[in-house]
Design a protein around this motif. Sequence first.
Motif, mmCIF file in Angstrom:
data_model
loop_
_atom_site.group_PDB
_atom_site.id
_atom_site.type_symbol
_atom_site.label_atom_id
_atom_site.label_comp_id
_atom_site.label_asym_id
_atom_site.label_seq_id
_atom_site.Cartn_x
_atom_site.Cartn_y
_atom_site.Cartn_z
ATOM 1 N N ILE A 16 -64.996 44.539 -19.572
ATOM 2 C CA ILE A 16 -64.482 45.139 -20.813
ATOM 3 C C ILE A 16 -63.207 45.927 -20.534
ATOM 4 O O ILE A 16 -62.265 45.924 -21.332
ATOM 5 C CB ILE A 16 -65.569 46.029 -21.448
ATOM 6 C CG1 ILE A 16 -66.741 45.149 -21.913
ATOM 7 C CG2 ILE A 16 -65.009 46.818 -22.625
ATOM 8 C CD1 ILE A 16 -67.985 45.916 -22.288
ATOM 9 N N THR A 17 -63.152 46.598 -19.365
ATOM 10 C CA THR A 17 -61.959 47.359 -18.999
ATOM 11 C C THR A 17 -60.747 46.450 -18.859
ATOM 12 O O THR A 17 -59.612 46.883 -19.020
ATOM 13 C CB THR A 17 -62.200 48.137 -17.700
ATOM 14 O OG1 THR A 17 -63.323 48.998 -17.881
ATOM 15 C CG2 THR A 17 -60.997 48.979 -17.321
ATOM 16 N N SER A 62 -55.116 48.657 -25.360
ATOM 17 C CA SER A 62 -55.120 47.416 -24.592
ATOM 18 C C SER A 62 -54.137 47.586 -23.439
ATOM 19 O O SER A 62 -53.009 48.011 -23.649
ATOM 20 C CB SER A 62 -54.697 46.245 -25.485
ATOM 21 O OG SER A 62 -54.567 45.069 -24.732
ATOM 22 N N PRO A 63 -54.543 47.279 -22.195
ATOM 23 C CA PRO A 63 -53.624 47.452 -21.067
ATOM 24 C C PRO A 63 -52.495 46.433 -21.102
ATOM 25 O O PRO A 63 -52.583 45.427 -21.817
ATOM 26 C CB PRO A 63 -54.528 47.245 -19.846
ATOM 27 C CG PRO A 63 -55.640 46.388 -20.342
ATOM 28 C CD PRO A 63 -55.860 46.768 -21.765
ATOM 29 N N PRO A 64 -51.416 46.651 -20.357
ATOM 30 C CA PRO A 64 -50.351 45.644 -20.286
ATOM 31 C C PRO A 64 -50.906 44.329 -19.750
ATOM 32 O O PRO A 64 -51.547 44.314 -18.697
ATOM 33 C CB PRO A 64 -49.349 46.260 -19.297
ATOM 34 C CG PRO A 64 -49.675 47.707 -19.262
ATOM 35 C CD PRO A 64 -51.138 47.829 -19.523
ATOM 36 N N GLU A 100 -46.106 44.366 -22.426
ATOM 37 C CA GLU A 100 -45.643 44.908 -21.148
ATOM 38 C C GLU A 100 -46.096 46.343 -20.957
ATOM 39 O O GLU A 100 -45.866 46.920 -19.893
ATOM 40 C CB GLU A 100 -44.117 44.839 -21.064
ATOM 41 C CG GLU A 100 -43.571 43.450 -20.834
ATOM 42 C CD GLU A 100 -42.095 43.471 -20.495
ATOM 43 O OE1 GLU A 100 -41.757 43.545 -19.306
ATOM 44 O OE2 GLU A 100 -41.283 43.413 -21.435
ATOM 45 N N LYS A 101 -46.721 46.928 -21.960
ATOM 46 C CA LYS A 101 -47.168 48.320 -21.868
ATOM 47 C C LYS A 101 -48.472 48.473 -22.629
ATOM 48 O O LYS A 101 -48.875 47.593 -23.389
ATOM 49 C CB LYS A 101 -46.105 49.247 -22.453
ATOM 50 C CG LYS A 101 -45.729 48.898 -23.891
ATOM 51 C CD LYS A 101 -44.488 49.633 -24.357
ATOM 52 C CE LYS A 101 -44.752 51.097 -24.554
ATOM 53 N NZ LYS A 101 -43.607 51.797 -25.153
ATOM 54 N N SER A 102 -49.159 49.580 -22.404
ATOM 55 C CA SER A 102 -50.411 49.847 -23.092
ATOM 56 C C SER A 102 -50.155 49.999 -24.592
ATOM 57 O O SER A 102 -49.194 50.660 -25.008
ATOM 58 C CB SER A 102 -51.038 51.129 -22.526
ATOM 59 O OG SER A 102 -52.210 51.453 -23.205
ATOM 60 N N VAL A 103 -51.025 49.370 -25.402
ATOM 61 C CA VAL A 103 -50.825 49.352 -26.851
ATOM 62 C C VAL A 103 -52.133 49.709 -27.562
ATOM 63 O O VAL A 103 -53.171 49.100 -27.296
ATOM 64 C CB VAL A 103 -50.364 47.952 -27.325
ATOM 65 C CG1 VAL A 103 -50.077 47.969 -28.823
ATOM 66 C CG2 VAL A 103 -49.148 47.494 -26.555
ATOM 67 N N PRO A 104 -52.104 50.684 -28.482
ATOM 68 C CA PRO A 104 -53.312 50.980 -29.267
ATOM 69 C C PRO A 104 -53.659 49.808 -30.176
ATOM 70 O O PRO A 104 -52.775 49.173 -30.757
ATOM 71 C CB PRO A 104 -52.916 52.212 -30.095
ATOM 72 C CG PRO A 104 -51.704 52.765 -29.428
ATOM 73 C CD PRO A 104 -50.999 51.604 -28.800
#
Length: 325
Positions: A16-17, A62-64, A100-104
């Motif tokens: 999940i991570t 969501s991670p990159p 390319e970057k973390s996104v809510p």
Amino acid sequence: MVSKKSPKQDTSSRAITNLYLNAPDIPDEWIDCFQGSQSDDGIYTGLIQGRPTADWLVYADSPPMFAIAVMLSGRLTGAFDGAAAEVDLQPGMVLVMSTEKSVPCRDRYVGGADFKMCYITLPPCALQRLTGYSSIPLSGKLLQDGSLPGLGTYLGVSHAPAHLIRTVHDILSCRIQGETARALYFRAKTLEILAIVLEDVIQVQGGRPLPIPSDRNRLLQAQTLLQNTCERGWLVETLARAVGLNEKRLQSGFQAMFGMSVHAKLTQIRMDTAGDLLLQGTPVSEAAYAVGFSSLSHFSKAFRTAKGVTPKRWAMHSRPYPDVS
């Protein structure tokens, strides 16, 4: 007494991570649906399979990554925070995401019916080594598009070609028992899925030839230098010397790998970094100084050109996730 997670739950939590950073309140019945494996270079191949009784509503980051999800049964709806459009992934469809970057984001995994979805995630560094791109804008015949192009964040849904579905079933029906042979088989099928999506779903077109492998590593180093020290007044000459390339190969390499010049890439990194600082509550003047601007008016003009809004208006978009307790 503190309860301990089972090995299955630990493995599922890691799965999940791969999709969400710090996802809160994960129902046990959904945790039990996750399984998968990760290669040494961070490429993850996973499966969500089960029949949960209730929906799982996720508000998380969501991670990159570059992600592909093929829905065989069930339903998933989702959207990036701030996006006007929501995507609705149903059986026979494929979802593609590139950030390319973390996104809510906010997603709803629909329960009450059989759910089976195969997904693959690649960190930007793995995608770049394989394709020469750290993120891939979506094109082609998308049924739904929930992208935020101004933020370099892309999300789309399309019909899954028949050969893509067959390749997913190849993974699900794999009977190879040996650990090494099974890992090789999964790796081959994962790359096959990536190739199908790039060719037949989002239709990535060939552009400039990619630089030679040794140059690619130096170009990645150059990008990292820009990201870590974007406040510096980097000149092409200085950056080229720092990574051991001549100026011509550095510039042509940036165009081939990143689709932009060194100066444009530095500006993009500065604006993205400033945007993050503003959303964290940093005053506009401090954000400007932190990314290398001595003139507030120059910064405001550059930020508005890049993001479409002024720094002050951008900062007003910051808001906490909804309380879903």
